[in-house]
Write an enzyme that holds these catalytic residues in place. Sequence first.
Site, mmCIF file in Angstrom:
data_model
loop_
_atom_site.group_PDB
_atom_site.id
_atom_site.type_symbol
_atom_site.label_atom_id
_atom_site.label_comp_id
_atom_site.label_asym_id
_atom_site.label_seq_id
_atom_site.Cartn_x
_atom_site.Cartn_y
_atom_site.Cartn_z
ATOM 1 N N GLU A 224 42.807 10.008 48.079
ATOM 2 C CA GLU A 224 41.701 10.825 47.562
ATOM 3 C C GLU A 224 41.261 11.820 48.626
ATOM 4 O O GLU A 224 41.216 11.491 49.812
ATOM 5 C CB GLU A 224 40.535 9.901 47.184
ATOM 6 C CG GLU A 224 39.384 10.573 46.474
ATOM 7 C CD GLU A 224 38.324 9.562 46.029
ATOM 8 O OE1 GLU A 224 37.137 9.913 46.091
ATOM 9 O OE2 GLU A 224 38.681 8.431 45.640
ATOM 10 N N ASP B 143 37.977 14.370 49.156
ATOM 11 C CA ASP B 143 36.640 14.595 48.587
ATOM 12 C C ASP B 143 35.879 15.742 49.230
ATOM 13 O O ASP B 143 35.808 15.826 50.459
ATOM 14 C CB ASP B 143 35.737 13.363 48.821
ATOM 15 C CG ASP B 143 36.187 12.134 48.081
ATOM 16 O OD1 ASP B 143 36.868 12.267 47.074
ATOM 17 O OD2 ASP B 143 35.831 11.030 48.533
ATOM 18 N N ASN C 177 36.386 5.881 54.657
ATOM 19 C CA ASN C 177 35.650 5.795 55.928
ATOM 20 C C ASN C 177 36.075 6.873 56.913
ATOM 21 O O ASN C 177 36.097 6.659 58.125
ATOM 22 C CB ASN C 177 35.815 4.411 56.573
ATOM 23 C CG ASN C 177 35.269 3.305 55.699
ATOM 24 O OD1 ASN C 177 34.240 3.481 55.045
ATOM 25 N ND2 ASN C 177 35.962 2.177 55.659
ATOM 26 N N ARG C 178 36.404 8.057 56.383
ATOM 27 C CA ARG C 178 36.765 9.178 57.258
ATOM 28 C C ARG C 178 35.819 10.354 56.988
ATOM 29 O O ARG C 178 36.249 11.498 56.820
ATOM 30 C CB ARG C 178 38.218 9.598 57.024
ATOM 31 C CG ARG C 178 39.242 8.521 57.372
ATOM 32 C CD ARG C 178 40.673 9.015 57.162
ATOM 33 N NE ARG C 178 41.644 7.985 57.504
ATOM 34 C CZ ARG C 178 42.114 7.074 56.653
ATOM 35 N NH1 ARG C 178 41.679 7.063 55.393
ATOM 36 N NH2 ARG C 178 43.006 6.173 57.038
ATOM 37 N N GLU C 179 34.531 10.076 56.974
ATOM 38 C CA GLU C 179 33.556 11.093 56.587
ATOM 39 C C GLU C 179 33.320 12.113 57.702
ATOM 40 O O GLU C 179 33.225 11.763 58.874
ATOM 41 C CB GLU C 179 32.206 10.457 56.234
ATOM 42 C CG GLU C 179 32.237 9.535 55.035
ATOM 43 C CD GLU C 179 32.510 8.085 55.407
ATOM 44 O OE1 GLU C 179 32.919 7.818 56.554
ATOM 45 O OE2 GLU C 179 32.324 7.204 54.546
ATOM 46 N N GLU D 191 31.865 16.390 48.779
ATOM 47 C CA GLU D 191 30.629 15.917 48.145
ATOM 48 C C GLU D 191 29.481 16.772 48.671
ATOM 49 O O GLU D 191 29.252 16.838 49.879
ATOM 50 C CB GLU D 191 30.386 14.442 48.455
ATOM 51 C CG GLU D 191 31.389 13.528 47.772
ATOM 52 C CD GLU D 191 31.165 12.063 48.105
ATOM 53 O OE1 GLU D 191 31.140 11.257 47.164
ATOM 54 O OE2 GLU D 191 31.024 11.736 49.300
ATOM 55 N N TRP E 140 21.493 6.977 48.860
ATOM 56 C CA TRP E 140 22.096 7.335 50.154
ATOM 57 C C TRP E 140 22.229 8.836 50.406
ATOM 58 O O TRP E 140 22.359 9.265 51.548
ATOM 59 C CB TRP E 140 23.501 6.727 50.292
ATOM 60 C CG TRP E 140 24.500 7.255 49.282
ATOM 61 C CD1 TRP E 140 24.720 6.752 48.036
ATOM 62 C CD2 TRP E 140 25.375 8.382 49.428
ATOM 63 N NE1 TRP E 140 25.686 7.494 47.399
ATOM 64 C CE2 TRP E 140 26.117 8.497 48.223
ATOM 65 C CE3 TRP E 140 25.632 9.299 50.455
ATOM 66 C CZ2 TRP E 140 27.064 9.501 48.024
ATOM 67 C CZ3 TRP E 140 26.588 10.293 50.255
ATOM 68 C CH2 TRP E 140 27.288 10.392 49.044
ATOM 69 N N ASN F 222 35.821 13.657 52.819
ATOM 70 C CA ASN F 222 36.374 12.338 53.112
ATOM 71 C C ASN F 222 37.838 12.335 52.675
ATOM 72 O O ASN F 222 38.227 13.082 51.784
ATOM 73 C CB ASN F 222 35.595 11.237 52.381
ATOM 74 C CG ASN F 222 35.722 9.875 53.037
ATOM 75 O OD1 ASN F 222 36.496 9.684 53.971
ATOM 76 N ND2 ASN F 222 34.962 8.912 52.538
ATOM 77 N N GLN G 240 29.798 16.772 52.562
ATOM 78 C CA GLN G 240 30.543 15.649 53.131
ATOM 79 C C GLN G 240 31.977 15.711 52.629
ATOM 80 O O GLN G 240 32.213 15.846 51.440
ATOM 81 C CB GLN G 240 29.903 14.326 52.736
ATOM 82 C CG GLN G 240 30.660 13.101 53.235
ATOM 83 C CD GLN G 240 29.831 11.833 53.108
ATOM 84 O OE1 GLN G 240 28.864 11.621 53.821
ATOM 85 N NE2 GLN G 240 30.219 10.973 52.171
#
Length: 290
Positions: free
Chosen positions: A95, A97, A122-124, A99, A189, A114, A112
Amino acid sequence: MSKVCLIWVAFAAILGCTSSSRFDELYQPSWAMDHFTYEGELIKMKLDNYSGAGFGSKSKYMFGKVTLQIKLVGGDSAGTVTAFYMSSEGAYHNEFDFEFLGNTTGEPYNVQTNVYVNGVGNREQRLNLWFDPTKDFHSYSILWNQRQVVFLVDETPVRVHSNLEHKGIPYPKDQPMGVYSSIWNADDWATQGGRVKTDWSHAPFIAEYKGFEINGCECPDAVAAVDNMKRCSGGGGEKRFWWDEPVMSELSVHQSHQLLWVRANHMIYDYCKDTTRFPATPVECQHHHH
């Protein structure tokens, strides 16, 4: 057809180079169809206290470039998230992303990005933009080939995820991906770590879209996965796709300078530097130059 598609059509037999500016040729609503408004070439998607909304591509693709022009929710958009992403299916999905995290009036949107590989994210990274994305349409693109994934904003690269398979690091290259966008409430969040909640008195929150482009190698469901892979990876005897040309295997000097500028002036979070979450630096961060 986009200029880049036309240029390469002149040089190579590009099979599956899909390009369009029409929503209904490439996409369909995936949920909350009553939260869509069609105004000519413009699509509006709304979030209210009943539902968000989302759309997805009719086909899946292996490599290429996808672009949406988006005008984000204006005013007090705290708690809302508008997403634009590519994703494959299954527990071990890949994926990419974008965001867009809403904010209180006058505060900047955070973007953001990812990358998920084999189901692990967990690669933001987060950045703020050098313009107000609610005032006008801007183009957001994901370029994906066998060498790199590049996130672009108005054609300026804001992130690169390189293929480091030679270092033993998996790279997303064998799963066809759909293209998606959605708007939803994520006030647990999204804004200032969840401290600022969605103010529903400002609903509906509306994201606007136009300029729908997908220049990619289409992977029909009816074709066996191994054949799609072979065809889209240039292993089927056809000439190369434009995104497989050597010039597309890394950023140009100008693009590298643009990325350095973005990182120096607009990046506000990088997972590679988050020693609290990752006491040992993630392995790809040790090798990525960008």
